[in-house]
Design a protein around this motif. Structure first.
Motif, PDB file in Angstrom:
ATOM      1  N   LYS A 358       0.822  -1.211   0.000  1.00  0.00           N
ATOM      2  CA  LYS A 358       0.000   0.000   0.000  1.00  0.00           C
ATOM      3  C   LYS A 358       0.855   1.261   0.000  1.00  0.00           C
ATOM      4  N   ASN A 359       1.939   1.240   0.760  1.00  0.00           N
ATOM      5  CA  ASN A 359       2.794   2.417   0.916  1.00  0.00           C
ATOM      6  C   ASN A 359       3.717   2.568  -0.302  1.00  0.00           C
ATOM      7  N   ARG A 360       3.704   3.720  -0.929  1.00  0.00           N
ATOM      8  CA  ARG A 360       4.464   3.902  -2.167  1.00  0.00           C
ATOM      9  C   ARG A 360       5.967   3.843  -1.962  1.00  0.00           C
ATOM     10  N   ILE A 361       6.441   4.302  -0.811  1.00  0.00           N
ATOM     11  CA  ILE A 361       7.877   4.221  -0.534  1.00  0.00           C
ATOM     12  C   ILE A 361       8.298   2.769  -0.351  1.00  0.00           C
ATOM     13  N   LEU A 362       7.513   2.026   0.425  1.00  0.00           N
ATOM     14  CA  LEU A 362       7.824   0.619   0.653  1.00  0.00           C
ATOM     15  C   LEU A 362       7.685  -0.185  -0.636  1.00  0.00           C
ATOM     16  N   ARG A 363       6.755   0.215  -1.483  1.00  0.00           N
ATOM     17  CA  ARG A 363       6.598  -0.464  -2.780  1.00  0.00           C
ATOM     18  C   ARG A 363       7.853  -0.258  -3.634  1.00  0.00           C
ATOM     19  N   VAL A 364       8.413   0.940  -3.594  1.00  0.00           N
ATOM     20  CA  VAL A 364       9.661   1.209  -4.323  1.00  0.00           C
ATOM     21  C   VAL A 364      10.765   0.275  -3.832  1.00  0.00           C
ATOM     22  N   LEU A 365      10.855   0.091  -2.514  1.00  0.00           N
ATOM     23  CA  LEU A 365      11.872  -0.788  -1.951  1.00  0.00           C
ATOM     24  C   LEU A 365      11.629  -2.239  -2.348  1.00  0.00           C
ATOM     25  N   LEU A 366      10.348  -2.641  -2.401  1.00  0.00           N
ATOM     26  CA  LEU A 366      10.033  -4.001  -2.854  1.00  0.00           C
ATOM     27  C   LEU A 366      10.467  -4.205  -4.309  1.00  0.00           C
ATOM     28  N   VAL A 367      10.181  -3.217  -5.137  1.00  0.00           N
ATOM     29  CA  VAL A 367      10.597  -3.278  -6.547  1.00  0.00           C
ATOM     30  C   VAL A 367      12.116  -3.392  -6.633  1.00  0.00           C
ATOM     31  N   PHE A 368      12.799  -2.564  -5.855  1.00  0.00           N
ATOM     32  CA  PHE A 368      14.265  -2.572  -5.842  1.00  0.00           C
ATOM     33  C   PHE A 368      14.815  -3.947  -5.468  1.00  0.00           C
ATOM     34  N   VAL A 369      14.312  -4.512  -4.371  1.00  0.00           N
ATOM     35  CA  VAL A 369      14.838  -5.789  -3.868  1.00  0.00           C
ATOM     36  C   VAL A 369      14.481  -6.946  -4.790  1.00  0.00           C
ATOM     37  N   LEU A 370      13.203  -7.060  -5.168  1.00  0.00           N
ATOM     38  CA  LEU A 370      12.761  -8.232  -5.932  1.00  0.00           C
ATOM     39  C   LEU A 370      13.257  -8.225  -7.370  1.00  0.00           C
ATOM     40  N   SER A 371      13.337  -7.059  -7.999  1.00  0.00           N
ATOM     41  CA  SER A 371      13.894  -7.023  -9.363  1.00  0.00           C
ATOM     42  C   SER A 371      15.394  -7.308  -9.330  1.00  0.00           C
ATOM     43  N   SER A 372      16.075  -6.854  -8.266  1.00  0.00           N
ATOM     44  CA  SER A 372      17.508  -7.157  -8.104  1.00  0.00           C
ATOM     45  C   SER A 372      17.729  -8.659  -7.959  1.00  0.00           C
ATOM     46  N   LEU A 373      16.908  -9.286  -7.108  1.00  0.00           N
ATOM     47  CA  LEU A 373      17.031 -10.729  -6.905  1.00  0.00           C
ATOM     48  C   LEU A 373      16.710 -11.491  -8.186  1.00  0.00           C
ATOM     49  N   GLY A 374      15.681 -11.031  -8.907  1.00  0.00           N
ATOM     50  CA  GLY A 374      15.317 -11.685 -10.166  1.00  0.00           C
ATOM     51  C   GLY A 374      16.432 -11.605 -11.188  1.00  0.00           C
ATOM     52  N   SER A 375      17.040 -10.428 -11.300  1.00  0.00           N
ATOM     53  CA  SER A 375      18.139 -10.242 -12.251  1.00  0.00           C
ATOM     54  C   SER A 375      19.337 -11.097 -11.872  1.00  0.00           C
ATOM     55  N   SER A 376      19.641 -11.163 -10.574  1.00  0.00           N
ATOM     56  CA  SER A 376      20.776 -11.984 -10.116  1.00  0.00           C
ATOM     57  C   SER A 376      20.529 -13.460 -10.403  1.00  0.00           C
ATOM     58  N   LEU A 377      19.306 -13.905 -10.138  1.00  0.00           N
ATOM     59  CA  LEU A 377      18.963 -15.298 -10.405  1.00  0.00           C
ATOM     60  C   LEU A 377      19.058 -15.598 -11.902  1.00  0.00           C
ATOM     61  N   GLY A 378      18.593 -14.636 -12.724  1.00  0.00           N
ATOM     62  CA  GLY A 378      18.678 -14.803 -14.173  1.00  0.00           C
ATOM     63  C   GLY A 378      20.107 -14.951 -14.644  1.00  0.00           C
ATOM     64  N   THR A 379      21.019 -14.182 -14.035  1.00  0.00           N
ATOM     65  CA  THR A 379      22.437 -14.256 -14.398  1.00  0.00           C
ATOM     66  C   THR A 379      23.000 -15.644 -14.116  1.00  0.00           C
ATOM     67  N   PHE A 380      22.701 -16.192 -12.931  1.00  0.00           N
ATOM     68  CA  PHE A 380      23.239 -17.501 -12.562  1.00  0.00           C
ATOM     69  C   PHE A 380      22.623 -18.627 -13.399  1.00  0.00           C
TER      70      PHE A 380
END
Length: 399
Positions: A358-380
């Protein structure tokens, strides 16, 4: 003397240490009583100046610039800080006490009585950055899993359980478990801070110092205070007051993976021909794009954020200087700009999964963390498929 109080006299200077549980109503009253009864020359408090400001100024979060946080690579630190605060707040809500009320009580009582106060803890940002920097990859994953699990934790904690945290045997068991599971984190969060706290408590002005700190730090702080007074240890904490710079080897490793990926694709072209090489490039793009985009989708990112995550991931994965999560997070913050209400509610919203979305700031952090993890997993995943591909191609050529 109460079990929570420890009195020392070192070099003609008196130190009274009050061990607290940070969400204990009893600790709050003990702190107030001790300050009023002892009337010390200085009250040392287990806070840093920034946390004191956050605690005493309700609108301090309004100065948060989420885009600046991401650009400075502080997204994980902010997320960790919020989750830790959320965990304490959830525990405190079950016993009717806000996290840090013991420290606030010490500060306000000293202020009321005209007693000097000194914040003696290391800045939390430095502590979290050191904990992250000194952890291995496996340690980082364990730390992330613990923080994420704490969001889902709904177990209620009784006031008796809170009070037991001041008991040495209970605390010893907790420290032992932390040492075995995350030794690097225990060293940074506990051992280093014991030394930092002791050093700054020892240097407080006046002949009588009353220090208010978490019960878990008491044994370590006492040991360091004695060692400093006897000249066996230095009171200088410069070495543990800064975030360690990345070693040359770490910087090189950051570029090794991209170089290996490019080399594997080149080998794919050389040994397997154009078709094989282009297939490998396609695989690289697909794995990175799909998993980074999926991370942004799970974070409920804006459609433009999801698109940018998918497009940028194959490129940012080859450049350690810019991460997919940072790019995606900045885009999310721009297209769904946080409002003042998000800043005001951040400490409440970070207590639940629903609040994070719900919180837009926390949503930004979720996007940051989960897209980072997704990209890292894709690399491996893509890298592993490349190694398998090259092995098969060379094996066929040899036969």
């Amino acid at each position: 003397m109460k079990q929570t109080e420890h009195r020392l006299t070192l070099n003609n200077k008196e130190f009274l240490l009050i061990g607290t549980a940070h969400i204990s109503a009893q600790s709050v009253e003990e702190v107030k009583t001790a300050v009023e009864k002892e009337m010390p020359d200085c009250v040392a408090i287990e806070l840093d100046d920034e946390r004191l400001k956050t605690m005493t100024e309700d609108d301090s979060w309004k100065n948060l610039d989420i885009i600046s946080v991401l650009k400075k690579n502080q997204g994980f630190v902010l997320m960790a800080n919020l989750i830790l605060a959320s965990f304490q707040k959830k525990m405190g809500s079950n016993v009717g006490v806000k996290p840090g009320e013991d420290m606030r009580a010490a500060y306000e009582k000293a202020k009321e009585l005209g007693i000097k106060t000194q914040m003696v803890d290391r800045p939390v940002k430095v502590t979290l950055k050191r904990a992250w920097a000194k952890n291995s990859f496996i340690g980082k994953m364990k730390l992330l899993s613990i923080m994420i699990a704490s969001i889902f934790d709904t177990e209620e904690v009784s006031s008796d359980q809170i009070e037991s945290l001041k008991n040495s045997s209970e605390m010893d068991n907790m420290m032992s478990e932390l040492s075995s599971y995350l030794p690097a984190v225990k060293k940074v969060l506990i051992d280093e801070r014991d030394l930092y706290l002791a050093s700054h408590i020892y240097s407080c002005e006046g002949n009588k110092v009353l220090a208010v700190l978490g019960a878990g730090h008491i044994p370590g702080v006492i040991a360091h205070l004695n060692a400093i007074a006897e000249g066996k240890e230095s009171a200088n904490t410069d070495e543990i007051s800064e975030v360690p710079e990345k070693k040359l080897s770490s910087k090189i490793i950051g570029w090794i993976i991209p170089v290996i990926i490019i080399a594997l694709i080149a080998l794919g072209f050389y040994f397997g021909g154009k078709k094989n090489g282009w297939n490998m490039m396609g695989s690289w793009v697909i794995w990175n794009s799909v998993l980074a985009g999926l991370g942004a989708i799970i974070a409920a990112g804006h459609p433009l954020t999801i698109l940018v995550s998918a497009i940028s991931a194959p490129f940012t994965s080859l450049c350690p200087l810019v991460g997919c999560g940072m790019v995606a997070g900045v885009v999310q913050a721009v297209v769904k700009k946080p409002k003042v209400a998000d800043l005001e509610a951040i400490h409440i919203d970070c207590n639940s999964i629903k609040g994070f979305y719900k919180n837009r700031i926390l949503r930004v952090l979720l996007v940051f963390v989960l897209s980072s993890l997704g990209s890292s997993l894709g690399t491996f995943v893509a890298g592993a498929s490349f190694i398998k591909n090259i092995t098969e191609v060379i094996s066929n050529l040899l036969h």
